[in-house]
Enzyme design. Structure first.
Site, PDB file in Angstrom:
ATOM      1  CG  HIS A 169       0.207   3.392 -26.901  1.00 41.42           C
ATOM      2  ND1 HIS A 169       1.032   3.030 -25.854  1.00 41.42           N
ATOM      3  CD2 HIS A 169      -0.934   3.828 -26.322  1.00 41.42           C
ATOM      4  CE1 HIS A 169       0.394   3.229 -24.709  1.00 41.42           C
ATOM      5  NE2 HIS A 169      -0.810   3.715 -24.968  1.00 41.42           N
ATOM      6  CE1 TYR A 392     -10.417   6.505 -30.466  1.00 49.16           C
ATOM      7  CE2 TYR A 392      -9.545   8.307 -31.770  1.00 49.16           C
ATOM      8  CZ  TYR A 392     -10.175   7.082 -31.685  1.00 49.16           C
ATOM      9  OH  TYR A 392     -10.569   6.437 -32.828  1.00 49.16           O
TER      10      TYR A 392
HETATM   11  C1  HEM Z   1      -4.175  -1.199 -19.499  1.00 50.31           C
HETATM   12  C2  HEM Z   1      -4.391  -0.297 -20.403  1.00 50.31           C
HETATM   13  C3  HEM Z   1      -4.050   1.160 -20.281  1.00 50.31           C
HETATM   14  C4  HEM Z   1      -3.242   1.807 -19.390  1.00 50.31           C
HETATM   15  C5  HEM Z   1      -2.444   1.210 -18.251  1.00 50.31           C
HETATM   16  C6  HEM Z   1      -3.274   3.217 -19.735  1.00 50.31           C
HETATM   17  C7  HEM Z   1      -2.596   4.198 -19.047  1.00 50.31           C
HETATM   18  C8  HEM Z   1      -2.489   5.498 -19.450  1.00 50.31           C
HETATM   19  C9  HEM Z   1      -1.686   6.505 -18.803  1.00 50.31           C
HETATM   20  C10 HEM Z   1      -0.846   6.298 -17.555  1.00 50.31           C
HETATM   21  C11 HEM Z   1      -1.817   7.644 -19.509  1.00 50.31           C
HETATM   22  C12 HEM Z   1      -1.133   8.982 -19.251  1.00 50.31           C
HETATM   23  C13 HEM Z   1      -2.068   9.888 -18.516  1.00 50.31           C
HETATM   24  C14 HEM Z   1      -1.535  11.297 -18.362  1.00 50.31           C
HETATM   25  O1  HEM Z   1      -0.406  11.482 -17.929  1.00 50.31           O
HETATM   26  O2  HEM Z   1      -2.277  12.218 -18.663  1.00 50.31           O
HETATM   27  C15 HEM Z   1      -2.719   7.372 -20.600  1.00 50.31           C
HETATM   28  C16 HEM Z   1      -3.090   8.288 -21.532  1.00 50.31           C
HETATM   29  C17 HEM Z   1      -4.029   8.049 -22.483  1.00 50.31           C
HETATM   30  N1  HEM Z   1      -4.673   6.872 -22.738  1.00 50.31           N
HETATM   31 FE1  HEM Z   1      -4.410   5.129 -21.761  1.00 50.31          FE
HETATM   32  N2  HEM Z   1      -4.088   3.386 -20.802  1.00 50.31           N
HETATM   33  C18 HEM Z   1      -4.577   2.161 -21.169  1.00 50.31           C
HETATM   34  C19 HEM Z   1      -5.461   1.907 -22.185  1.00 50.31           C
HETATM   35  C20 HEM Z   1      -6.044   2.862 -22.957  1.00 50.31           C
HETATM   36  C21 HEM Z   1      -7.143   2.636 -23.837  1.00 50.31           C
HETATM   37  C22 HEM Z   1      -7.877   1.305 -24.065  1.00 50.31           C
HETATM   38  C23 HEM Z   1      -7.430   3.816 -24.408  1.00 50.31           C
HETATM   39  C24 HEM Z   1      -8.574   3.998 -25.372  1.00 50.31           C
HETATM   40  C25 HEM Z   1      -8.757   4.900 -26.237  1.00 50.31           C
HETATM   41  C26 HEM Z   1      -6.485   4.807 -23.911  1.00 50.31           C
HETATM   42  C27 HEM Z   1      -6.438   6.141 -24.270  1.00 50.31           C
HETATM   43  C28 HEM Z   1      -5.564   7.074 -23.743  1.00 50.31           C
HETATM   44  C29 HEM Z   1      -5.471   8.453 -24.181  1.00 50.31           C
HETATM   45  C30 HEM Z   1      -6.281   9.121 -25.290  1.00 50.31           C
HETATM   46  C31 HEM Z   1      -4.499   9.059 -23.399  1.00 50.31           C
HETATM   47  C32 HEM Z   1      -4.008  10.511 -23.489  1.00 50.31           C
HETATM   48  C33 HEM Z   1      -2.679  10.593 -24.212  1.00 50.31           C
HETATM   49  C34 HEM Z   1      -2.060  11.956 -24.136  1.00 50.31           C
HETATM   50  O3  HEM Z   1      -2.208  12.638 -23.128  1.00 50.31           O
HETATM   51  O4  HEM Z   1      -1.401  12.368 -25.090  1.00 50.31           O
HETATM   52  N3  HEM Z   1      -5.667   4.188 -23.023  1.00 50.31           N
HETATM   53  N4  HEM Z   1      -3.121   6.062 -20.532  1.00 50.31           N
END
Ligand code: HEM
Length: 645
Positions: A169, A392
């Site tokens: 983030h 990631y």
């Molecule tokens: C409770 C914890 C978390 C929640 C609720 C969450 C939720 C989300 C959501 C809703 C998305 C957007 C998906 C999309 O529209 O494609 C996202 C993207 C992502 N998350 Fe998480 N996430 C969490 C924790 C993590 C963790 C621990 C990682 C570990 C590396 C992570 C890595 C990513 C990555 C790499 C993306 C893609 C970002 C992008 O498309 O630019 N997230 N996450």
């Protein structure tokens, strides 16, 4: 093919060294594009790859291998997307991290700012398969969905899991389109096993790049620099929201946690898809920022609010980058070779003592990337890349339940407080999670996170609750339509033209797989892959391949993902003028730079704000491993003289 080989390669080919079958046939076209020296270096790396031994080499040779590999990736795996404007600025006037990431690159003020293009590490996928081939929900259900929680052992805890979300983030988020897409599993045989039979989400926004290669790209809504935007915001508006405008400080509650607005959304730099563990880290580093402001005010009483804020932001961001480099990553990739590699990135081969004594006097290898006289971007303006985002995707780090500990009870000798209750992760997400965190309190949350192992990055370990998740808008508000994250992640990589697994490996100069047994020796995995992808390795989705790949001992992630890290982790430091040209007393203040130099680990930061906590509850060496596990045993052999890990 042979005709386009450089002269030197012709000689080698003539002598039989470079001719097929020595170089994998699917990599020969890549070698053909290399310079003479690079072809030779590739030959060395490829030779080691064929033997599959780089991680088993003595530390110094392993580090040399990684150095050569990183050089090749810097030459052949950095692709700029979009234009540059060539607009310069006065670097002395902007001797601080701006709110939106502008004015960092020496000769172009927009590079790395909010809203710029994601770069690429390789050309977009050339896969013949369509967006729904095989159906993403079928892939998610048959290969990703968690059967039962598989943890990471003692190596990585819930702080480590939250830390990487904290970093993500800071660096990346894709701009979405206003148009939605719907994925339906209804006519698939697995629909009864899916929490959502059908769901809608916003497409990734495709934006013309204005250049022929590639014509279309996507935009990063966060600043890709390692600038702490996760607590400071990604633009002026975000920055104003978090600042008190008094003594340089950021807003924080009496209980040490983040403040909230009238809708219950935290007041912090980034609030999207937050959960209690993530916002706890934000709060911890707000405390760190404010403590730095206090320290600076004592030593430099003439500094006004704006100056204190700017210096404290630089110092806090550098502390975060350092912890990530020499603490978090070292736990993620727990081998002596990587310990050496990461310390070289920060301190150089000659180590901390030498650098503290003489400064950065001897170039990147001997004195490290931090403190280089000039930033280095290898001719490609800095950005985060599509491929970096894809590797990631590690949501399987998240468990089903969070184990809350009772820190009021006296601890046993192993420093492990008793379990109070298991809280479903769902209850710790978003506004509900913020309310739960207020009840739990910062210390109990941190200690509990320290004592819980996070999930393993492996197949059949995708959190069930994320397959029916209320995702957030960019402002942290709940969206109307829940999503199946596992399905969506498969779709996202395809939608963004990220190469599938085998093409990804080839483009990274890695030997592709030619049978499932090359990927894993787990028979169940082989059977499941065969059932879904037949015998077509080219069809294998990147996310599935990364999760199925047999891991190097000590690595919590796949080797394929690691080689993207190798490139980008260095780039985040060496391309940023605040870690290079401006990593000095003039920009950071003498006391500020001292603060960075004296902080080595997350444990140091925790000790600063909770002086009793780690003494009472932590037995292990790093705050990122499970706190009641044994410390890393002392090894009296100098690091660079050690044999394989
Ligand atoms: C409770 C914890 C978390 C929640 C609720 C969450 C939720 C989300 C959501 C809703 C998305 C957007 C998906 C999309 O529209 O494609 C996202 C993207 C992502 N998350 Fe998480 N996430 C969490 C924790 C993590 C963790 C621990 C990682 C570990 C590396 C992570 C890595 C990513 C990555 C790499 C993306 C893609 C970002 C992008 O498309 O630019 N997230 N996450």
């Amino acid at each position: 093919m042979q005709e386009s080989l450089p002269f030197f390669l012709h000689i080698m080919a003539f002598s039989g060294l470079f001719s097929s079958p020595f170089i994998h046939p699917q990599l020969q076209h890549l070698v053909a594009k290399m310079t003479l020296l690079d072809s030779f270096l590739f030959y060395v790396v490829h030779f080691v790859d064929k033997l599959g031994i780089w991680h088993r080499l003595p530390v110094i040779l392993g580090v040399a291998y990684l150095g050569i590999r990183r050089h090749l990736h810097q030459r052949y795996n950095l692709l700029h997307v979009g234009g540059t404007n060539g607009r310069t600025y006065d670097a002395d006037e902007f001797a601080y991290r701006t709110a939106d990431g502008t004015c960092n690159h020496p000769s172009d003020d927009t590079v790395g700012s909010q809203g710029t293009f994601f770069g690429r590490n390789m050309p977009p996928s050339t896969s013949q398969y369509g967006l729904l081939e095989p159906h993403p929900t079928v892939v998610a259900t048959k290969l990703l969905a968690r059967k039962e929680f598989i943890d990471n052992g003692d190596q990585f805890n819930m702080i480590a899991c939250s830390w990487i979300q904290f970093m993500i983030h800071d660096w990346i988020d894709h701009l979405e389109d206003t148009e939605q897409v719907e994925i339906s599993a209804l006519d698939q045989e697995i629909s009864s096993e899916c929490p959502l039979n059908s769901f809608k989400f916003f497409k990734t926004k495709k934006v013309p790049t204005g250049s022929p290669h590639p014509k279309i790209g996507s935009l990063n809504t966060r600043t890709p620099w390692w600038d702490g935007s996760v607590i400071y915001g990604n633009n002026n508006e975000g920055m104003k929201r978090v600042r008190t405008f008094k003594d340089g400080k950021l807003k924080i509650s009496e209980d040490g946690l983040l403040q909230h607005d009238e809708k219950g959304i935290p007041i912090s730099g980034d609030v999207r898809n937050c959960w209690a563990g993530f916002s706890l880290l934000q709060a911890l580093f707000v405390k760190e920022h404010n403590a730095i402001c206090d320290m600076l005010k004592v030593h430099y009483p003439d500094l006004v609010d704006e100056q204190l804020y700017r210096h404290a932001r630089l110092v806090t961001s550098a502390v975060i980058a350092k912890i990530h480099t020499i603490d978090w990553t070292v736990e993620l990739l727990k081998t002596d070779t990587l310990l050496a590699g990461m310390r070289i990135n920060w301190y150089g081969l000659l180590g901390k003592k030498f650098k503290d004594l003489f400064g950065h006097i001897l170039g990147p290898i001997l004195s490290g990337l931090v403190g280089l006289k000039k930033p280095r971007d290898h001719g490609v303006p800095y950005s985060m890349t599509e491929e970096f985002v894809s590797v990631y995707r590690m949501h399987s780090l998240l468990p089903e339940n969070f184990v809350l500990r009772d820190i009021t009870s006296s601890t046993s000798e192993d420093k492990c407080p008793p379990v109070l209750e298991e809280v479903p992760m769902r209850k710790l997400v978003g506004s509900e999670g913020e309310r739960s965190l207020s009840r739990i309190g910062m210390e109990q949350m941190l200690v509990s996170m320290g004592h819980q192992a996070c999930g393993a990055v492996t197949l059949w370990n995708y959190p069930s609750w994320m397959r029916n998740l209320v995702a957030h808008d960019i402002n942290g508000e709940d969206r109307l339509d829940p999503v199946d994250m596992a399905t969506m992640e498969i779709y996202r990589d395809r939608e963004r033209g990220v190469a599938r697994y085998n093409e990804f490996r080839r483009n990274l100069l890695l030997i592709p797989i030619s049978k499932w047994e090359d990927l894993t020796d787990d028979d169940d995995v082989v059977d499941a892959l065969r059932e879904l992808y037949g015998d077509d390795m080219e069809k294998l989705d990147l996310l599935v391949g990364l999760h199925a790949e047999k891991k190097i001992r000590g690595f919590a992630i796949s080797e394929t993902a690691f080689f993207i890290f190798l490139l980008i982790a260095s780039r985040r430091l060496e391309a940023d003028r605040f870690f290079t040209t401006n990593f000095n007393c003039k920009t950071y203040t003498e006391k500020g730079l001292d603060w960075v130099n004296k902080t080595e680990t997350l444990k140091d930061v925790i000790d600063r704000h909770f002086p009793e906590m780690t003494r009472k509850f932590m037995r292990c060496s790093s705050a990122f491993s499970v706190w009641d596990s044994m410390p890393t045993p002392a090894n009296y052999i100098p690091l660079y003289l050690r044999s394989a890990s």
